[in-house]
Scaffold this motif. Structure first.
Motif, PDB file in Angstrom:
ATOM      1  N   UNK A   1      40.624  47.614  38.682  1.00  0.00           N
ATOM      2  CA  UNK A   1      41.036  48.153  39.988  1.00  0.00           C
ATOM      3  C   UNK A   1      40.551  47.248  41.122  1.00  0.00           C
ATOM      4  N   UNK A   2      39.304  46.809  40.996  1.00  0.00           N
ATOM      5  CA  UNK A   2      38.736  45.934  42.025  1.00  0.00           C
ATOM      6  C   UNK A   2      39.436  44.577  42.052  1.00  0.00           C
ATOM      7  N   UNK A   3      39.723  44.034  40.850  1.00  0.00           N
ATOM      8  CA  UNK A   3      40.383  42.725  40.790  1.00  0.00           C
ATOM      9  C   UNK A   3      41.745  42.736  41.465  1.00  0.00           C
ATOM     10  N   UNK A   4      42.496  43.828  41.271  1.00  0.00           N
ATOM     11  CA  UNK A   4      43.858  43.838  41.819  1.00  0.00           C
ATOM     12  C   UNK A   4      43.932  44.582  43.151  1.00  0.00           C
ATOM     13  N   UNK A   5      42.798  45.118  43.600  1.00  0.00           N
ATOM     14  CA  UNK A   5      42.737  45.857  44.881  1.00  0.00           C
ATOM     15  C   UNK A   5      43.707  47.050  44.890  1.00  0.00           C
ATOM     16  N   UNK A   6      43.629  47.842  43.825  1.00  0.00           N
ATOM     17  CA  UNK A   6      44.441  49.061  43.742  1.00  0.00           C
ATOM     18  C   UNK A   6      43.647  50.185  44.397  1.00  0.00           C
TER      19      UNK A   6
END
Ligand code: UT7
Length: 325
Positions: free
Chosen positions: A95-100
């Protein structure tokens, strides 16, 4: 309301370990591995690949195909038995990597059936109207929990990730039915003894090789064939269908002989069964979404086709999902 597959994606490490490489590591042969499993090679993570980074690559591919921004996701589930950390979840890292930034994110542990279980969970949230866009990922780096001195198991497993974006849709396409079942009485046929609170980090864990997969392959094999046949029939029957209605069967890729036996029992002809085990081995929760993404990108799935996804693995846990494309 149905959960429609609007994007698929996958990612595998670059490094290939073939059967001839394995011949130099354990007492085995390319011929034995090929005839007993159908596997010719598998992908192995490099030191800078992690379950979350493979998951991120697969997820971005799926989101790109779907034309959906990460911020539009309401839910992220990562199915994995090889998380980056015991906690927090690999889904949180993804989630953090893709900024969801608008999604709930969590992992589930259902071994090789993880993707089928996660898709089933998301489907209920979508059908209830709570979730509109969801990301379901199976991602594994099994090479780090494989006992590379155990010829009974090391040849089977590989690394990779697959993802799908599911979207709420009022049409006829999407997940039709799901079936999930477990039998905890056989939990010790396939497991990783450590790390966990039964065997916390210690010299014993290292000395007794407790951090590696233990598997009674033959027993798992027999249970897998029966359970996957049963799951397929139950998921199809829930939608008043039979195996004859299936246009593409995507089974968990654990062993070519398991796949062939189930196809035969169900009466699904080989040309309707998607197999890529020869290139990737068993990637646990990633195997079905990788195969689905390959079949999709090759144009093998047409609108209105009926797909059957079917899995079995540690737990024991098994299940099936039917989809109208
Ligand atoms: O994802 C779900 C989880 N996993 C599975 O679904 C795995 C299911 N099981 C399997 O795929 C198969 O059971 C294996 C591929 C693991 C093993 O195949 P098998 O046909 O069940 O072989 P086996 O364990 O019955 O062993 C047959 C023989 C044995 O020798 P003996 O006792 O007959 O002399 C083994 O020692 O093959 C021997 N063997 C090997 N020989 C060469 C076992 N592994 C190897 C090897 N190379 N790598």
């Amino acid at each position: 309301m149905r959960s429609r597959v609007v994007g698929t994606g996958s990612a595998v490490p670059d490094r290939v370990l073939n059967n001839h490489d394995l011949e130099k590591m354990v007492d085995t042969t390319d011929e034995w591995i090929t005839t007993r499993t159908g596997i010719k090679e598998r992908r192995i993570a490099s030191s800078d690949d992690f379950t979350s980074t493979l998951a991120t690559r697969a997820a971005l591919n799926a989101l790109d195909m779907a034309g959906i921004e990460p911020a539009e996701l309401d839910m992220i589930i990562v199915a994995t038995v090889t998380p980056d950390y015991p906690f927090p979840s690999t889904a949180a890292l993804l989630q953090n990597n893709i900024k969801a930034v608008n999604a709930s994110a969590f992992d589930i542990s259902a071994a090789c059936s993880g993707f089928v279980y996660a898709a089933s969970i998301v489907d209920k949230f979508i059908k209830s109207g709570t979730v509109k866009n969801a990301l379901v990922v199976g991602s594994e780096i099994l090479s780090r929990i494989v006992d590379w001195s155990d010829r009974n198991s090391c040849l089977l497993f590989g690394d990779g990730a697959g993802a799908v974006v599911l979207q709420a849709d009022n049409g006829n396409s999407g997940i039709l039915d799901t079936f999930m079942m477990s039998d905890g009485s056989n939990w010790d046929l396939l497991y990783q003894p450590a790390p966990g609170n039964r065997n916390p980090a210690s010299y014993k864990v290292v000395d007794e090789r407790l951090a590696f997969i233990r598997m009674q392959g033959n027993e798992v094999f027999k249970l897998a064939v029966r359970a996957m046949e049963d799951a397929a029939i139950k998921a199809l029957a829930a939608g008043h269908m039979t195996p004859a209605d299936v246009d593409l069967f995507i089974p968990h890729q654990a062993n070519r002989r398991i796949i062939d036996a189930i196809g035969k029992r169900l009466g699904i002809p080989a040309e309707k069964v998607y197999v890529n085990i020869e290139r990737f081995g068993n990637t646990s929760s990633a195997s079905i979404p990788i195969a689905l993404d390959e079949a999709n990108r090759k144009g093998l799935i047409k609108p209105d086709n009926i797909l059957l996804l079917d899995a079995f693995g540690g737990g024991m846990a098994w299940g099936a999902v039917t989809i109208r494309w």
